[in-house]
Design a protein around this motif. Structure first.
Motif, PDB file in Angstrom:
ATOM      1  N   MET A   1      -0.194  -8.749 -15.478  1.00  0.00           N
ATOM      2  CA  MET A   1       0.354  -7.432 -15.193  1.00  0.00           C
ATOM      3  C   MET A   1       0.048  -7.029 -13.752  1.00  0.00           C
ATOM      4  O   MET A   1      -0.982  -7.372 -13.195  1.00  0.00           O
ATOM      5  CB  MET A   1      -0.248  -6.383 -16.144  1.00  0.00           C
ATOM      6  N   LYS A   2       0.987  -6.276 -13.143  1.00  0.00           N
ATOM      7  CA  LYS A   2       0.786  -5.818 -11.779  1.00  0.00           C
ATOM      8  C   LYS A   2      -0.311  -4.758 -11.740  1.00  0.00           C
ATOM      9  O   LYS A   2      -0.403  -3.901 -12.608  1.00  0.00           O
ATOM     10  CB  LYS A   2       2.091  -5.240 -11.230  1.00  0.00           C
ATOM     11  N   GLU A   3      -1.119  -4.818 -10.672  1.00  0.00           N
ATOM     12  CA  GLU A   3      -2.191  -3.856 -10.509  1.00  0.00           C
ATOM     13  C   GLU A   3      -1.652  -2.596  -9.845  1.00  0.00           C
ATOM     14  O   GLU A   3      -0.916  -2.665  -8.851  1.00  0.00           O
ATOM     15  CB  GLU A   3      -3.308  -4.463  -9.664  1.00  0.00           C
ATOM     16  N   ILE A   4      -2.015  -1.446 -10.373  1.00  0.00           N
ATOM     17  CA  ILE A   4      -1.508  -0.170  -9.866  1.00  0.00           C
ATOM     18  C   ILE A   4      -2.378   0.321  -8.716  1.00  0.00           C
ATOM     19  O   ILE A   4      -3.605   0.401  -8.841  1.00  0.00           O
ATOM     20  CB  ILE A   4      -1.466   0.887 -10.990  1.00  0.00           C
ATOM     21  N   ALA A   5      -1.731   0.649  -7.594  1.00  0.00           N
ATOM     22  CA  ALA A   5      -2.437   1.230  -6.451  1.00  0.00           C
ATOM     23  C   ALA A   5      -2.386   2.756  -6.491  1.00  0.00           C
ATOM     24  O   ALA A   5      -3.359   3.427  -6.159  1.00  0.00           O
ATOM     25  CB  ALA A   5      -1.835   0.720  -5.143  1.00  0.00           C
ATOM     26  N   ILE A   6      -1.228   3.299  -6.865  1.00  0.00           N
ATOM     27  CA  ILE A   6      -1.025   4.755  -6.894  1.00  0.00           C
ATOM     28  C   ILE A   6      -0.349   5.119  -8.207  1.00  0.00           C
ATOM     29  O   ILE A   6       0.616   4.477  -8.623  1.00  0.00           O
ATOM     30  CB  ILE A   6      -0.130   5.221  -5.726  1.00  0.00           C
ATOM     31  N   SER A   7      -0.843   6.167  -8.832  1.00  0.00           N
ATOM     32  CA  SER A   7      -0.226   6.667 -10.053  1.00  0.00           C
ATOM     33  C   SER A   7       0.034   8.164  -9.903  1.00  0.00           C
ATOM     34  O   SER A   7      -0.883   8.936  -9.592  1.00  0.00           O
ATOM     35  CB  SER A   7      -1.148   6.416 -11.255  1.00  0.00           C
ATOM     36  N   VAL A   8       1.275   8.558 -10.093  1.00  0.00           N
ATOM     37  CA  VAL A   8       1.661   9.973 -10.084  1.00  0.00           C
ATOM     38  C   VAL A   8       1.945  10.356 -11.527  1.00  0.00           C
ATOM     39  O   VAL A   8       2.798   9.747 -12.178  1.00  0.00           O
ATOM     40  CB  VAL A   8       2.904  10.209  -9.206  1.00  0.00           C
ATOM     41  N   ILE A  64      -5.152   7.534  -6.513  1.00  0.00           N
ATOM     42  CA  ILE A  64      -5.045   6.463  -5.526  1.00  0.00           C
ATOM     43  C   ILE A  64      -6.294   5.606  -5.594  1.00  0.00           C
ATOM     44  O   ILE A  64      -7.408   6.108  -5.419  1.00  0.00           O
ATOM     45  CB  ILE A  64      -4.868   7.019  -4.101  1.00  0.00           C
ATOM     46  N   ASN A  65      -6.094   4.324  -5.855  1.00  0.00           N
ATOM     47  CA  ASN A  65      -7.227   3.392  -5.987  1.00  0.00           C
ATOM     48  C   ASN A  65      -8.308   3.946  -6.914  1.00  0.00           C
ATOM     49  O   ASN A  65      -9.508   3.862  -6.638  1.00  0.00           O
ATOM     50  CB  ASN A  65      -7.821   3.067  -4.610  1.00  0.00           C
ATOM     51  N   ASP A  83      -8.888   4.450   3.645  1.00  0.00           N
ATOM     52  CA  ASP A  83      -8.123   3.369   3.015  1.00  0.00           C
ATOM     53  C   ASP A  83      -6.629   3.646   2.966  1.00  0.00           C
ATOM     54  O   ASP A  83      -5.879   2.887   2.358  1.00  0.00           O
ATOM     55  CB  ASP A  83      -8.652   3.136   1.590  1.00  0.00           C
ATOM     56  N   ILE A  84      -6.188   4.769   3.564  1.00  0.00           N
ATOM     57  CA  ILE A  84      -4.764   5.043   3.642  1.00  0.00           C
ATOM     58  C   ILE A  84      -4.385   5.388   5.080  1.00  0.00           C
ATOM     59  O   ILE A  84      -5.178   5.941   5.831  1.00  0.00           O
ATOM     60  CB  ILE A  84      -4.327   6.186   2.693  1.00  0.00           C
ATOM     61  N   PRO A 160      -6.182  -0.003   6.488  1.00  0.00           N
ATOM     62  CA  PRO A 160      -5.998   0.592   5.156  1.00  0.00           C
ATOM     63  C   PRO A 160      -5.255  -0.364   4.230  1.00  0.00           C
ATOM     64  O   PRO A 160      -4.495  -1.225   4.682  1.00  0.00           O
ATOM     65  CB  PRO A 160      -5.145   1.830   5.451  1.00  0.00           C
ATOM     66  N   THR A 161      -5.464  -0.179   2.940  1.00  0.00           N
ATOM     67  CA  THR A 161      -4.730  -0.992   1.958  1.00  0.00           C
ATOM     68  C   THR A 161      -3.411  -0.339   1.578  1.00  0.00           C
ATOM     69  O   THR A 161      -2.565  -0.984   0.947  1.00  0.00           O
ATOM     70  CB  THR A 161      -5.571  -1.208   0.693  1.00  0.00           C
TER      71      THR A 161
END
Length: 256
Positions: A1-8, A64-65, A83-84, A160-161
């Motif tokens: 599964m893809k790893e989530i960087a940002i979740s809204v 975020i992260n 990191d942003i 930043p990532t």
């Protein structure tokens, strides 16, 4: 599964009596370039500004992260800001500072590096964006495209990532815009940086996007999500088809 960087999650934005975005849910995966698109006034830049924590929503949260930026304390937010990186539409360079000073600013604020180490890093970032040799120039002495490049150099100063871009091609001629698209892709390919890009420019969308979400003003939310090439051909929503089937150059009709 893809790893989530940002979740809204369940994001609702209201200005006065007007709801601009209603119950937005969105994931951005690590290493992808997600483009937020849509017509004028649909809330593209508003969503991005809430995603980076410039505004607080009426409801919902942005993670975020793993950090809830709405409710995090200042220490966690300070760490997250390292990191942003953000490129605003105007580039937001400080006019009284040279290109070198603009890029060195986050390094001086967030690190304890020596002047020599900062100088080396600034030169590395300038080389990455094709501006090595322009250290002593003021923003007013740069072209529009060069200002965008300098803005990107500052945005990536701290490695930043995650990078956010608000209308990066706005005001640029087609050749300069295409060069900027290539720079964005090269950074993503070379470093694996997660990117969220707001734009309505079709060429940029087809050039850089791994995935898009489309906002619609009347719906106050997302009406389409996916690969722009697939949406252009297969979407059942006439609003989506109309957006993607405006005139675009022939070489972009086939995905490479």
């Amino acid at each position: 599964m893809k790893e989530i960087a940002i979740s809204v999650e369940n994001l609702t934005v209201r200005f006065g009596d007007s709801v601009v975005l209603n119950n937005i849910n969105l994931n951005v995966f690590k290493g992808e370039i997600l483009v937020i698109l849509g017509g004028s006034g649909c809330g593209k830049s508003t969503l991005l500004k809430h995603m980076i924590g410039l505004y607080e929503p009426e409801k919902g949260r942005v993670i975020i992260n793993g950090i809830d930026i709405i409710n995090a304390d200042e220490n966690k937010l300070r760490e997250l800001r390292k990191d942003i990186g953000v490129l605003f539409q105007s580039s937001a360079l400080i006019g009284s500072m040279t290109v070198y000073e603009n890029i060195a600013l986050p390094l001086r604020e967030y690190t304890g590096l020596s002047d020599d180490a900062i100088e080396r890093l600034v030169r590395i970032k300038l080389a990455m964006v094709g501006l090595l040799g322009y250290e002593i120039y003021l923003p007013s002495e740069l072209s529009g495209g060069m200002k965008k490049r300098a803005g990107i150099a500052r945005a990536i100063a701290l490695d930043p990532t995650i990078l956010f871009f608000d209308e990066p091609s706005a005001g640029l001629d087609p050749i300069t815009a295409a060069e900027l698209d290539l720079l964005i892709k090269n950074i993503n390919n070379g470093i694996g940086t997660t990117m969220v890009v707001v734009t309505h420019e079709l060429e940029s969308i087809f050039n850089i996007a791994h995935r898009v979400i489309m906002l619609e003003k009347e719906e106050k939310g997302i009406i389409a999500e996916g690969d722009p090439y697939i949406l252009r051909k297969e979407s059942k929503d006439p609003r989506v088809r109309n957006f993607f089937n405006r005139h675009i150059p022939e070489h972009l009709y086939q995905k490479t």
